[in-house]
Design a protein around this motif. Structure first.
Motif, PDB file in Angstrom:
ATOM      1  N   GLN A  35       0.825  -1.202   0.000  1.00 28.80           N
ATOM      2  CA  GLN A  35       0.000   0.000   0.000  1.00 28.80           C
ATOM      3  C   GLN A  35       0.865   1.261   0.000  1.00 28.80           C
ATOM      4  OE1 GLN A  35      -2.748   0.218   3.244  1.00 28.80           O
ATOM      5  NE2 GLN A  35      -3.611   2.149   2.566  1.00 28.80           N
ATOM      6  N   TRP A  36       1.981   1.231   0.701  1.00 31.64           N
ATOM      7  CA  TRP A  36       2.856   2.394   0.809  1.00 31.64           C
ATOM      8  C   TRP A  36       4.232   2.059   0.265  1.00 31.64           C
ATOM      9  CZ3 TRP A  36       0.850   6.989   1.985  1.00 31.64           C
ATOM     10  CH2 TRP A  36      -0.384   7.003   2.628  1.00 31.64           C
ATOM     11  N   LEU A  37       4.771   2.961  -0.555  1.00 30.83           N
ATOM     12  CA  LEU A  37       6.088   2.755  -1.160  1.00 30.83           C
ATOM     13  C   LEU A  37       7.045   3.846  -0.714  1.00 30.83           C
ATOM     14  CD1 LEU A  37       4.891   2.096  -4.811  1.00 30.83           C
ATOM     15  CD2 LEU A  37       5.494   0.389  -3.113  1.00 30.83           C
ATOM     16  N   LYS A  38       8.307   3.489  -0.533  1.00 30.42           N
ATOM     17  CA  LYS A  38       9.339   4.471  -0.204  1.00 30.42           C
ATOM     18  C   LYS A  38       9.774   5.175  -1.482  1.00 30.42           C
ATOM     19  CE  LYS A  38      11.213   2.099   3.812  1.00 30.42           C
ATOM     20  NZ  LYS A  38      12.411   1.514   4.434  1.00 30.42           N
ATOM     21  N   SER A  39      10.494   6.278  -1.320  1.00 29.47           N
ATOM     22  CA  SER A  39      10.950   7.080  -2.458  1.00 29.47           C
ATOM     23  C   SER A  39      11.737   6.254  -3.463  1.00 29.47           C
ATOM     24  CB  SER A  39      11.818   8.244  -1.976  1.00 29.47           C
ATOM     25  OG  SER A  39      11.058   9.143  -1.213  1.00 29.47           O
ATOM     26  N   SER A  40      12.643   5.423  -2.980  1.00 28.12           N
ATOM     27  CA  SER A  40      13.467   4.624  -3.901  1.00 28.12           C
ATOM     28  C   SER A  40      12.602   3.663  -4.719  1.00 28.12           C
ATOM     29  CB  SER A  40      14.526   3.842  -3.122  1.00 28.12           C
ATOM     30  OG  SER A  40      13.907   2.978  -2.179  1.00 28.12           O
ATOM     31  N   GLU A  41      11.561   3.118  -4.108  1.00 29.53           N
ATOM     32  CA  GLU A  41      10.670   2.203  -4.828  1.00 29.53           C
ATOM     33  C   GLU A  41       9.872   2.943  -5.899  1.00 29.53           C
ATOM     34  OE1 GLU A  41       9.674  -1.072  -1.398  1.00 29.53           O
ATOM     35  OE2 GLU A  41       8.786   0.915  -1.185  1.00 29.53           O
ATOM     36  N   VAL A  42       9.425   4.158  -5.563  1.00 33.43           N
ATOM     37  CA  VAL A  42       8.664   4.967  -6.523  1.00 33.43           C
ATOM     38  C   VAL A  42       9.558   5.370  -7.689  1.00 33.43           C
ATOM     39  CG1 VAL A  42       7.428   7.142  -6.848  1.00 33.43           C
ATOM     40  CG2 VAL A  42       7.057   5.799  -4.778  1.00 33.43           C
ATOM     41  N   THR A  61       1.895  17.286  -7.511  1.00 33.81           N
ATOM     42  CA  THR A  61       1.504  16.211  -8.419  1.00 33.81           C
ATOM     43  C   THR A  61       1.324  14.900  -7.667  1.00 33.81           C
ATOM     44  OG1 THR A  61       2.723  17.242 -10.223  1.00 33.81           O
ATOM     45  CG2 THR A  61       2.199  14.920 -10.478  1.00 33.81           C
ATOM     46  N   LEU A  62       2.179  14.671  -6.684  1.00 29.48           N
ATOM     47  CA  LEU A  62       2.169  13.414  -5.950  1.00 29.48           C
ATOM     48  C   LEU A  62       2.094  13.675  -4.453  1.00 29.48           C
ATOM     49  CD1 LEU A  62       2.359  10.364  -6.211  1.00 29.48           C
ATOM     50  CD2 LEU A  62       4.832  10.573  -6.268  1.00 29.48           C
ATOM     51  N   SER A  63       1.071  13.113  -3.824  1.00 31.56           N
ATOM     52  CA  SER A  63       0.920  13.231  -2.369  1.00 31.56           C
ATOM     53  C   SER A  63       1.915  12.306  -1.686  1.00 31.56           C
ATOM     54  CB  SER A  63      -0.487  12.824  -1.944  1.00 31.56           C
ATOM     55  OG  SER A  63      -1.440  13.584  -2.627  1.00 31.56           O
ATOM     56  N   TYR A  64       2.271  12.660  -0.470  1.00 34.88           N
ATOM     57  CA  TYR A  64       3.219  11.831   0.272  1.00 34.88           C
ATOM     58  C   TYR A  64       2.973  11.987   1.756  1.00 34.88           C
ATOM     59  CZ  TYR A  64       5.747  16.186   1.119  1.00 34.88           C
ATOM     60  OH  TYR A  64       6.080  17.468   1.506  1.00 34.88           O
ATOM     61  N   THR A  65       3.548  11.065   2.513  1.00 32.23           N
ATOM     62  CA  THR A  65       3.524  11.119   3.965  1.00 32.23           C
ATOM     63  C   THR A  65       4.966  11.025   4.429  1.00 32.23           C
ATOM     64  OG1 THR A  65       1.385  10.031   4.064  1.00 32.23           O
ATOM     65  CG2 THR A  65       2.706   9.959   6.046  1.00 32.23           C
ATOM     66  N   LYS A  66       5.339  11.907   5.360  1.00 35.56           N
ATOM     67  CA  LYS A  66       6.715  11.889   5.857  1.00 35.56           C
ATOM     68  C   LYS A  66       6.697  11.446   7.311  1.00 35.56           C
ATOM     69  CE  LYS A  66      10.878  14.666   6.265  1.00 35.56           C
ATOM     70  NZ  LYS A  66      11.505  15.966   6.010  1.00 35.56           N
ATOM     71  N   ILE A  67       7.438  10.385   7.579  1.00 33.50           N
ATOM     72  CA  ILE A  67       7.582   9.898   8.945  1.00 33.50           C
ATOM     73  C   ILE A  67       9.069   9.867   9.235  1.00 33.50           C
ATOM     74  CG2 ILE A  67       7.206   7.973  10.524  1.00 33.50           C
ATOM     75  CD1 ILE A  67       4.779   7.210   8.818  1.00 33.50           C
ATOM     76  N   GLY A  68       9.466  10.665  10.192  1.00 33.03           N
ATOM     77  CA  GLY A  68      10.896  10.810  10.449  1.00 33.03           C
ATOM     78  C   GLY A  68      11.521  11.459   9.236  1.00 33.03           C
ATOM     79  N   GLY A  69      12.503  10.817   8.658  1.00 34.19           N
ATOM     80  CA  GLY A  69      13.128  11.345   7.454  1.00 34.19           C
ATOM     81  C   GLY A  69      12.747  10.555   6.208  1.00 34.19           C
ATOM     82  N   THR A  70      11.757   9.682   6.337  1.00 33.60           N
ATOM     83  CA  THR A  70      11.387   8.813   5.210  1.00 33.60           C
ATOM     84  C   THR A  70      10.066   9.260   4.597  1.00 33.60           C
ATOM     85  OG1 THR A  70      12.460   6.965   6.357  1.00 33.60           O
ATOM     86  CG2 THR A  70      11.015   6.417   4.524  1.00 33.60           C
TER      87      THR A  70
END
Length: 95
Positions: A35-42, A61-70
């Protein structure tokens, strides 16, 4: 050497088992997408650079969620963006 006789009932039973096995194979679902992908995966999935991904975040353009530094991106959002930007092919004039 023993001789075995195969009856119609044996063949019908085999057919039923074979059909059941084939249905299970065809109905088996693929491995569910995360369901959730990290930046490197995207970046790997879309074949884009880190700068392009950053631009997608900055311009909304692209929504994101930031947890800590990820940074995490919803897979469904990626599918929606790709579908919205899809260019339909023109029908072929020459066949």
């Amino acid at each position: 050497m023993a001789v075995e006789i195969i009856t119609r009932e044996d063949l019908n039973e085999f057919r039923s088992l074979l059909l059941t096995d084939l249905k299970e194979i065809f109905n088996a679902k693929e491995k569910p997408q995360k369901q959730w992908l990290k930046s490197s995966e995207v970046r790997k999935l879309l074949n884009i650079s880190p700068g392009t991904l950053q631009n997608f975040r900055i311009n909304g353009t692209l929504s994101y969620t930031k947890i800590g530094g990820t940074m995490y991106y919803a897979y469904n959002d990626l599918e929606k963006i790709l579908e919205c930007n899809k260019v339909n092919a023109l029908p072929t004039l020459f066949k």
